[in-house]
Enzyme design. Sequence first.
Site, PDB file in Angstrom:
ATOM      1  CG  HIS A  80       3.181  -6.430   7.893  1.00  0.00           C
ATOM      2  ND1 HIS A  80       4.366  -6.533   8.568  1.00  0.00           N
ATOM      3  CD2 HIS A  80       2.940  -5.210   7.290  1.00  0.00           C
ATOM      4  CE1 HIS A  80       5.026  -5.122   7.877  1.00  0.00           C
ATOM      5  NE2 HIS A  80       4.090  -4.661   7.377  1.00  0.00           N
ATOM      6  CG  ASN A  85       5.353   2.714  10.579  1.00  0.00           C
ATOM      7  OD1 ASN A  85       5.530   2.086  11.191  1.00  0.00           O
ATOM      8  ND2 ASN A  85       5.653   2.471   9.162  1.00  0.00           N
ATOM      9  CE  LYS A 131       3.547   2.246   5.934  1.00  0.00           C
ATOM     10  NZ  LYS A 131       4.151   0.935   5.180  1.00  0.00           N
TER      11      LYS A 131
END
Length: 423
Positions: free
Chosen positions: A189, A143, A120
């Site tokens: 996660h 982020n 990302k």
Amino acid sequence: MIVAAAWAGKKFAVLGLARSGAATVRALLAGGAEVVAWDGDAAKRAALSDAGGVALADPLAIDLAGFDGVIVSPGVPLNRHPIVAHAGDTPIIGDIELFAQARGDLPPHKVVGITGTNGKSTTTALIHHILTQAGMPTRMGGNIGLPILAQDPLPAGGVYVLELSSYQIDLTYSLDCDVAVLLNITPDHLDRYAGFAAYAASKARLFSMQSAGHAAVIGTGDATSAAITDTVPHATRIAIPVDAPAYGPALAGPHNAQNALTAIAVCEALGLDPDTIRAGLQTYRALPHRMAHVADVNGVAYVDDSKATNPDSTAPALNAFARIHWIVGGLAKSDDLEACRPGFGNVVHAYTIGTAAERFAALLGADMPVTIANTLDEAVKLAATAARPGDTVLLSPACASFDQFSDFEARGRAFAAAVGALQ
């Protein structure tokens, strides 16, 4: 900063005052909202002393009835934090949702939203770089560590490029991306979700928020992402060639081929011509802590890949170098390193650190020499002693950093300091 007229006269509670939380408080106050804010860290509370009008109180200790929203840090685990039950019917949102609410007050613009388990930050920075080199007004945030609300609004025709974690998407309900991107989905996660399917569904929500006619770009390198393309009929599919070329000096390796191909598709959707895109790819330089060359000491290269916080993101680094002294470990997100196995043949010696040190030593012992170093400093010293000219000492931990460091950036800086001490 970015503010919304719609916030005026409304009442919000903000929980968590790190970078995005502090920026949120200031933006809401500037927009005329009433704000109650809190962080368990007294220093973070004190840093808001110049933000006139903010009331400091723990949202868990006050009645939230009548509030228009509770803004929480993406680090707040919604699946187990008491704020969820305490908020009742009050919406729990994040700063990206506030940005979405403010868009109507901004000059005409476009938004690119990028999500995925790995890649990302590189893809976000790459798209932002190409747009900047093309002379297009652009801001990068989310982020990647840059709070979008703290940034100045763009002039008409600008593009906001946002890196979005699943946590941020969970707190967002009205972000209509002009171009939405999914790079890949691999297990990560999972302590925050009911299972892998729920994690994947969180990523896929980025597309369900889009209006008709907007663009989507989805990588097809994993089965889960490929399946999502079937539910997004307007998606451009990005497949990685078997013999992918390097699209620029800082874009070698198949993982960067996907990042580059994705950036190309996004920039084409935004109207850039191929020559402009190609020029941007050639001038892009790697992000800090992502396969970044730190130094050469006695003929040995030291590479900081601290951003690799899971095995899938470490795998490309192990395939990028020959004769690797691999520093691996930290706070493990999974109980195996199988995603890294294709690169095991390049590893001369592994040095395990952090809470995963013993477990990872046991996992790797049959495939390579392993030393339990426990700390990063010790691992660097041991690797420096064993490495010979032409070797690479690689910090690519395949783990989160929170057992020994505040974040992956602090871990990367500690690696650079340890390498500096060798010189």
